[in-house]
Design an enzyme around this catalytic site. Structure first.
Site, mmCIF file in Angstrom:
data_model
loop_
_atom_site.group_PDB
_atom_site.id
_atom_site.type_symbol
_atom_site.label_atom_id
_atom_site.label_comp_id
_atom_site.label_asym_id
_atom_site.label_seq_id
_atom_site.Cartn_x
_atom_site.Cartn_y
_atom_site.Cartn_z
ATOM 1 N N TYR A 1 0.805 -1.216 0.000
ATOM 2 C CA TYR A 1 0.000 0.000 0.000
ATOM 3 C C TYR A 1 0.840 1.268 0.000
ATOM 4 O O TYR A 1 0.367 2.327 -0.382
ATOM 5 C CB TYR A 1 -0.861 0.051 1.274
ATOM 6 C CG TYR A 1 -1.835 -1.074 1.472
ATOM 7 C CD1 TYR A 1 -2.895 -1.269 0.591
ATOM 8 C CD2 TYR A 1 -1.730 -1.918 2.568
ATOM 9 C CE1 TYR A 1 -3.809 -2.286 0.793
ATOM 10 C CE2 TYR A 1 -2.645 -2.934 2.782
ATOM 11 C CZ TYR A 1 -3.688 -3.121 1.900
ATOM 12 O OH TYR A 1 -4.592 -4.122 2.113
ATOM 13 N N THR B 1 -3.059 -6.498 -6.668
ATOM 14 C CA THR B 1 -2.927 -5.460 -5.642
ATOM 15 C C THR B 1 -3.174 -6.052 -4.258
ATOM 16 O O THR B 1 -3.793 -7.110 -4.112
ATOM 17 C CB THR B 1 -3.950 -4.333 -5.843
ATOM 18 O OG1 THR B 1 -5.257 -4.790 -5.453
ATOM 19 C CG2 THR B 1 -3.983 -3.853 -7.284
ATOM 20 N N ASP B 2 -2.696 -5.349 -3.243
ATOM 21 C CA ASP B 2 -3.115 -5.680 -1.896
ATOM 22 C C ASP B 2 -4.599 -5.326 -1.761
ATOM 23 O O ASP B 2 -5.201 -4.742 -2.659
ATOM 24 C CB ASP B 2 -2.263 -4.932 -0.868
ATOM 25 C CG ASP B 2 -2.079 -5.719 0.422
ATOM 26 O OD1 ASP B 2 -3.025 -6.430 0.820
ATOM 27 O OD2 ASP B 2 -1.002 -5.636 1.032
ATOM 28 N N TRP B 3 -5.187 -5.674 -0.637
ATOM 29 C CA TRP B 3 -6.647 -5.671 -0.507
ATOM 30 C C TRP B 3 -7.210 -4.272 -0.239
ATOM 31 O O TRP B 3 -6.735 -3.536 0.622
ATOM 32 C CB TRP B 3 -7.038 -6.628 0.617
ATOM 33 C CG TRP B 3 -7.288 -8.037 0.175
ATOM 34 C CD1 TRP B 3 -8.303 -8.841 0.595
ATOM 35 C CD2 TRP B 3 -6.548 -8.831 -0.771
ATOM 36 N NE1 TRP B 3 -8.243 -10.089 -0.033
ATOM 37 C CE2 TRP B 3 -7.176 -10.100 -0.869
ATOM 38 C CE3 TRP B 3 -5.425 -8.602 -1.558
ATOM 39 C CZ2 TRP B 3 -6.716 -11.107 -1.702
ATOM 40 C CZ3 TRP B 3 -4.952 -9.610 -2.397
ATOM 41 C CH2 TRP B 3 -5.598 -10.833 -2.459
ATOM 42 N N LEU C 1 -8.010 -1.342 -2.472
ATOM 43 C CA LEU C 1 -7.461 -0.098 -3.008
ATOM 44 C C LEU C 1 -8.500 0.798 -3.670
ATOM 45 O O LEU C 1 -8.190 1.925 -4.036
ATOM 46 C CB LEU C 1 -6.346 -0.394 -4.024
ATOM 47 C CG LEU C 1 -4.931 -0.467 -3.456
ATOM 48 C CD1 LEU C 1 -4.778 -1.674 -2.549
ATOM 49 C CD2 LEU C 1 -3.898 -0.531 -4.577
#
Length: 647
Positions: free
Chosen positions: A324, A360-362, A364
């Site tokens: 992030y 992606t990370d969770w 966004l």
């Protein structure tokens, strides 16, 4: 000596397994389990196949012997833009205790708040899902998984689902490791680094692979290979410590154990994270939340954090997850990693020639309500001003393929209809995602054998090796006058932080320090909640690393009454000079049961660990060190690599 037995067990397991077998080049047939569970199959020229699109013909994507690239292109040509958009999202879903698929009021954990997986398949054409809380009986996870694959097979093209999970194989006190119900429990990854044995890491990863395969988990949202160069950061417990070379060795063995030499039907696809390294967070404040202050590089050490990822690329990690954080001052715009074209396209895609999946990370894209008047904002740092659709476009333009923790394929369709996103660009990401499903064998046999789950998870030799890892990772930091190991069944002990029924197998447990020969204290590294109303953020281990106030005074008073042995759980590098000075013996663990701690304290096993990160001598030293530089605090209490042995 127990330690030699531990190593013998390790070597025997590694020798028994070796590397998982690679698929042969001879003609393949649909596995019997898939034929048994597949409701639609047909004959074409005497060949049995899974007629996934129900047209009665053997299409190239259904042909188990066709080249994977041919299968990918054929399926892609048959997909609508809606189906392609559905590939790009991986939301969290709940898993019912009885294996049923409908939304249940009894569902537990964070997935319970989201739509059921079958709703996502029907309404959004999705087929990638992340599971958090799963049934206590792993067999019911397998039942749910098979039911879901059977449901997905009925969709227009029969595209199988891919299920992902965070780590589930650690004895852990942190929120980043899922409950290990039924699964084998090892020490946490800093403990594996403390042991420093590549063969053990590969054996650990092999066990994870076998147990994930048993219940249908096919994507590991790990390993986490950030470097722990900022000791206040709350995610250190998932790393291999602060040394890049050690982390590179560990990730090499880890990916080899999970994926094998190449991705195949016996592999678990690794989503290695968090590119390009999330360790150097300013003041250790995690960018899950708006309290973050960006990633900073005062030591101009950005490239050092890439070293473990370079090892992961050599092992062909199947996927990469950016973090992030904002790489402050490192690129042409200060935006979060997944929004940052310089990070994803220029560095990852172009410099490193990485063509795997980038997810992606969770979270966004969309905000999350967390309670009355509390909103958890999307992690769109540097891009907060953009609309949700504009965020989608910027992330895709940056070079990412998939959105973790999100469920809004309609935004992709909106961009396509507006002429802002081409279907050709969607195809680039869809190819990568479909290729991974084919490599994992999901189109040929997506099912698991529910009857074998009990025999494949938590085998006695697996559990034994898990216990051995917890014991070996323990790191002896002080042992005044040979205090440890204690003699079993000789001493009277006062304990805190331990189960008295466990300790009673090794010593007589008394009620007060005054009655005891020794006090045994199990402590956790201190942490102090951040200034936030977000309940999730309040559970992160942020803040200072030293005991303070009444608790510090209480501990020092207790230690003045009786010779004291301290075991401290290091999920972050504790600042404990006073406790170290007052103790007779000081030992660290990286996730261990009370029984395994006692096995070491009472001499049935020996501590073998070496610190995977330094322990600073003061909070002033922590505040003065460079966030991106390893082992650089002034006059550390214990240096990186320190660890004593029993004599």
């Amino acid at each position: 000596m127990r330690v030699f037995l531990n190593y013998a067990l390790l070597l025997s397991i590694v020798a028994t397994w070796g590397c998982q077998s690679e698929p042969g080049m001879s003609e393949k047939t649909i596995p019997a389990l898939a034929l048994e569970k597949t409701t639609l199959k047909a004959e074409a020229d005497g060949t049995t196949f899974r007629d996934l699109n129900k047209n009665g013909n053997l299409d190239p994507y259904e042909d188990i012997n066709a080249p994977i690239e041919e299968r990918v292109e054929d399926l892609l040509s048959q997909m609508t833009v809606e189906e392609k958009a559905g590939l790009l999202f991986m939301p969290g879903v709940g898993v019912n205790e009885d294996g049923s698929l409908e939304k249940s009021d009894k569902a537990k954990g964070p997935g319970a708040r989201y739509p059921a997986a079958i709703e996502n398949i029907d309404n959004g054409k999705l087929n990638h899902f992340n599971v958090w809380t799963i049934p206590e009986d792993p067999k019911m996870m397998a039942v749910w998984y098979n039911n879901l694959q059977a449901y997905a097979e009925k969709s227009r093209l029969g595209i199988p689902v891919t299920i992902a999970s965070d780590p589930r194989h650690h004895f852990s006190n942190t929120i980043f490791s899922m409950a290990a119900d039924g699964f084998t429990q090892f020490c946490e990854t800093p403990g594996l680094a403390a042991i420093g044995n590549d063969s053990l890491v590969e054996a650990f990863a092999n066990i994870v692979r076998e147990e994930y395969l048993a219940v249908g988990l096919r994507v590991a949202l790990h390993p986490q290979i950030d470097l722990a160069t900022e000791p206040r950061w709350s995610r250190i417990s998932g790393t291999f410590g602060e040394d890049a070379a050690l982390s590179a060795r560990m990730v090499t063995a880890y990916i080899k154990g999970l994926q094998g030499e190449s991705l195949n039907e016996r592999s678990i696809a690794c989503m290695t994270k968090h590119f390009p390294g999330g360790g150097p967070q300013k003041e250790g404040l995690d960018p899950h939340f708006a309290i973050q202050k960006g990633q900073i590089y005062p030591g101009e050490n950005f490239d050092y954090h890439l070293i473990p990822f370079e090892a992961a690329f050599k092992m062909n990690t199947a996927s990469i997850m950016p973090y992030y954080g904002i790489p402050t001052g490192q690129t042409d715009e200060d935006v979060a990693m997944a929004y940052n074209k310089a990070i994803i396209t220029d560095l990852l895609r172009n410099k490193y020639q990485y063509d795997g999946v980038v997810c992606t990370d969770w979270g966004l894209l969309t905000d999350v309500p967390m309670g009355p008047d509390v909103i958890w904002p999307a992690r769109a740092w540097g891009a907060e001003h953009l609309s949700e659709a504009e965020r989608v476009q910027k992330i895709i333009d940056a070079g990412c393929d998939q959105f973790g923790g999100e469920n809004c394929p309609e935004l992709v369709l909106q961009l396509v209809e507006a002429g802002k996103l081409s279907e050709e660009r969607i195809d680039e990401s869809a190819r990568r995602l479909l290729r991974q499903k084919f490599q994992l064998g999901l189109f040929d046999n997506p099912f698991v054998d529910e009857t074998q789950v009990g025999e494949r998870i938590g085998k006695p030799d697996y559990r034994k090796l898990g216990d051995v890892s917890q014991q070996m990772a323990m790191t002896l930091l002080k042992n005044e006058a040979g205090t440890l190991p204690l003699q079993p069944n000789v001493h009277k002990v006062y304990i805190e932080g331990m189960d008295s029924s466990v300790v009673a197998r090794y010593a007589t447990v008394v009620d007060s320090p005054e009655e005891a020969d020794f006090a045994i204290l199990r402590l956790n590294t201190p942490w102090y909640p951040a200034d936030t109303k977000n309940p999730f953020a309040l559970s992160f281990h942020h803040g200072d690393l030293n005991f303070q106030g009444k608790e510090q005074a209480r501990l020092m008073e207790l230690m003045g009454k009786v010779p004291t042995i301290v075991d401290i759980y290091l999920d972050r590098p504790a600042v404990i000079p006073d406790i170290a000075g007052a103790s007779k013996a000081l030992i660290a663990d990286f996730g261990a049961s009370d029984q395994n701690v006692c096995e070491v304290l009472f001499g049935n096993a020996r501590p073998q660990g070496k610190l995977p990160f330094e322990l600073p001598s003061s909070m002033e030293a922590v505040r003065n060190q460079l966030t991106d530089v390893p082992y650089d605090s002034e006059d550390p209490l214990y240096k990186f690599g320190y660890g004593l042995n029993y004599k």
